[in-house]
Design a protein around this motif. Structure first.
Motif, PDB file in Angstrom:
ATOM      1  N   LEU A  44     -10.039  67.336  88.374  1.00 55.85           N
ATOM      2  CA  LEU A  44      -8.827  66.715  87.842  1.00 55.85           C
ATOM      3  C   LEU A  44      -8.765  66.823  86.318  1.00 55.85           C
ATOM      4  O   LEU A  44      -7.696  67.030  85.747  1.00 55.85           O
ATOM      5  CB  LEU A  44      -8.731  65.255  88.284  1.00 55.85           C
ATOM      6  CG  LEU A  44      -8.426  65.041  89.760  1.00 55.85           C
ATOM      7  CD1 LEU A  44      -8.609  63.584  90.138  1.00 55.85           C
ATOM      8  CD2 LEU A  44      -7.027  65.527  90.102  1.00 55.85           C
ATOM      9  N   LEU A  45      -9.916  66.709  85.678  1.00 57.26           N
ATOM     10  CA  LEU A  45      -9.929  66.791  84.217  1.00 57.26           C
ATOM     11  C   LEU A  45      -9.711  68.213  83.706  1.00 57.26           C
ATOM     12  O   LEU A  45      -9.343  68.401  82.553  1.00 57.26           O
ATOM     13  CB  LEU A  45     -11.221  66.197  83.659  1.00 57.26           C
ATOM     14  CG  LEU A  45     -11.315  64.689  83.818  1.00 57.26           C
ATOM     15  CD1 LEU A  45     -12.699  64.192  83.432  1.00 57.26           C
ATOM     16  CD2 LEU A  45     -10.243  63.975  83.013  1.00 57.26           C
ATOM     17  N   THR A  46      -9.913  69.210  84.562  1.00 61.68           N
ATOM     18  CA  THR A  46      -9.545  70.573  84.158  1.00 61.68           C
ATOM     19  C   THR A  46      -8.039  70.763  84.248  1.00 61.68           C
ATOM     20  O   THR A  46      -7.477  71.576  83.526  1.00 61.68           O
ATOM     21  CB  THR A  46     -10.243  71.653  85.021  1.00 61.68           C
ATOM     22  OG1 THR A  46      -9.815  71.535  86.374  1.00 61.68           O
ATOM     23  CG2 THR A  46     -11.750  71.556  84.909  1.00 61.68           C
ATOM     24  N   LEU A  50      -7.667  64.325  79.525  1.00 60.79           N
ATOM     25  CA  LEU A  50      -7.705  62.868  79.587  1.00 60.79           C
ATOM     26  C   LEU A  50      -6.617  62.189  78.754  1.00 60.79           C
ATOM     27  O   LEU A  50      -5.989  61.248  79.240  1.00 60.79           O
ATOM     28  CB  LEU A  50      -9.083  62.330  79.202  1.00 60.79           C
ATOM     29  CG  LEU A  50      -9.242  60.837  79.425  1.00 60.79           C
ATOM     30  CD1 LEU A  50      -9.150  60.492  80.910  1.00 60.79           C
ATOM     31  CD2 LEU A  50     -10.552  60.353  78.867  1.00 60.79           C
ATOM     32  N   PRO A  51      -6.336  62.635  77.529  1.00 56.33           N
ATOM     33  CA  PRO A  51      -5.278  61.953  76.759  1.00 56.33           C
ATOM     34  C   PRO A  51      -3.898  61.994  77.422  1.00 56.33           C
ATOM     35  O   PRO A  51      -3.070  61.141  77.147  1.00 56.33           O
ATOM     36  CB  PRO A  51      -5.267  62.698  75.426  1.00 56.33           C
ATOM     37  CG  PRO A  51      -6.648  63.245  75.299  1.00 56.33           C
ATOM     38  CD  PRO A  51      -7.053  63.605  76.705  1.00 56.33           C
ATOM     39  N   THR A  52      -3.662  62.949  78.337  1.00 49.83           N
ATOM     40  CA  THR A  52      -2.379  62.946  79.044  1.00 49.83           C
ATOM     41  C   THR A  52      -2.374  61.909  80.159  1.00 49.83           C
ATOM     42  O   THR A  52      -1.310  61.485  80.602  1.00 49.83           O
ATOM     43  CB  THR A  52      -2.045  64.331  79.649  1.00 49.83           C
ATOM     44  OG1 THR A  52      -3.014  64.659  80.638  1.00 49.83           O
ATOM     45  CG2 THR A  52      -2.002  65.398  78.583  1.00 49.83           C
ATOM     46  N   ALA A  87     -10.649  56.522  73.716  1.00 45.66           N
ATOM     47  CA  ALA A  87     -10.590  55.653  72.540  1.00 45.66           C
ATOM     48  C   ALA A  87     -10.290  56.457  71.286  1.00 45.66           C
ATOM     49  O   ALA A  87      -9.500  56.030  70.438  1.00 45.66           O
ATOM     50  CB  ALA A  87     -11.905  54.891  72.379  1.00 45.66           C
ATOM     51  N   GLU A  88     -10.902  57.627  71.185  1.00 46.60           N
ATOM     52  CA  GLU A  88     -10.646  58.480  70.028  1.00 46.60           C
ATOM     53  C   GLU A  88      -9.188  58.940  70.008  1.00 46.60           C
ATOM     54  O   GLU A  88      -8.537  58.903  68.966  1.00 46.60           O
ATOM     55  CB  GLU A  88     -11.573  59.691  70.065  1.00 46.60           C
ATOM     56  CG  GLU A  88     -11.480  60.570  68.843  1.00 46.60           C
ATOM     57  CD  GLU A  88     -12.477  61.707  68.891  1.00 46.60           C
ATOM     58  OE1 GLU A  88     -12.087  62.826  68.529  1.00 46.60           O
ATOM     59  OE2 GLU A  88     -13.637  61.477  69.288  1.00 46.60           O
TER      60      GLU A  88
END
Length: 133
Positions: A44-46, A50-52, A87-88
């Motif tokens: 899923l992360l590909t 993550l920011p989306t 968080a970043e």
């Protein structure tokens, strides 16, 4: 009736192919994390950076809560890394996510961790379960 409904199958297919909106994809990510499904989380992360999916403290705490529920140390490490990444991107402090009320009735990842059965000894470092160090 067993199995997934047609709409659930469609949503799963859309998420697995990268065509789902961010919210359902994030929900699937959390579900996979709660089951210890690291391969699915990685997949899923590909498809969805993550920011989306989330860059809020609430979203990161939700992911951490689900990863904690899995009981998998590897999944928990991945979630901690992802929380720092969120968080970043979101500009929030991730140091207090363990106590963020992310679950039903205000459950926190720390509460969830406390409910898990201990499989790693007694906390004295020798792993024998006797508490004597």
């Amino acid at each position: 009736q067993q199995g997934l409904s047609a709409s659930a199958m469609y949503a799963l297919g859309a998420a697995m192919s990268g065509r789902a909106p961010p919210r359902p994809a994030f929900q699937l990510l959390c579900w996979a994390a709660s089951k210890g499904g690291l391969a699915l989380v990685r997949h899923l992360l590909t498809l969805y950076p993550l920011p989306t999916l989330t860059c809020s403290a609430a979203g990161a705490a939700c992911l951490l809560l689900h990863a904690t529920a899995s009981g998998s140390t590897e999944m928990l490490h991945w979630a901690l890394y992802l929380c720092a990444e969120a968080a970043e991107a979101g500009g929030f402090d991730c140091s207090s996510l363990a106590t963020y009320p992310a679950g039903i009735d205000g459950e926190t990842p720390l509460h969830r961790a406390a409910k898990l059965p201990c499989h790693y000894g007694d906390g004295d470092g020798d792993g024998d379960g006797d508490g004597d160090g």
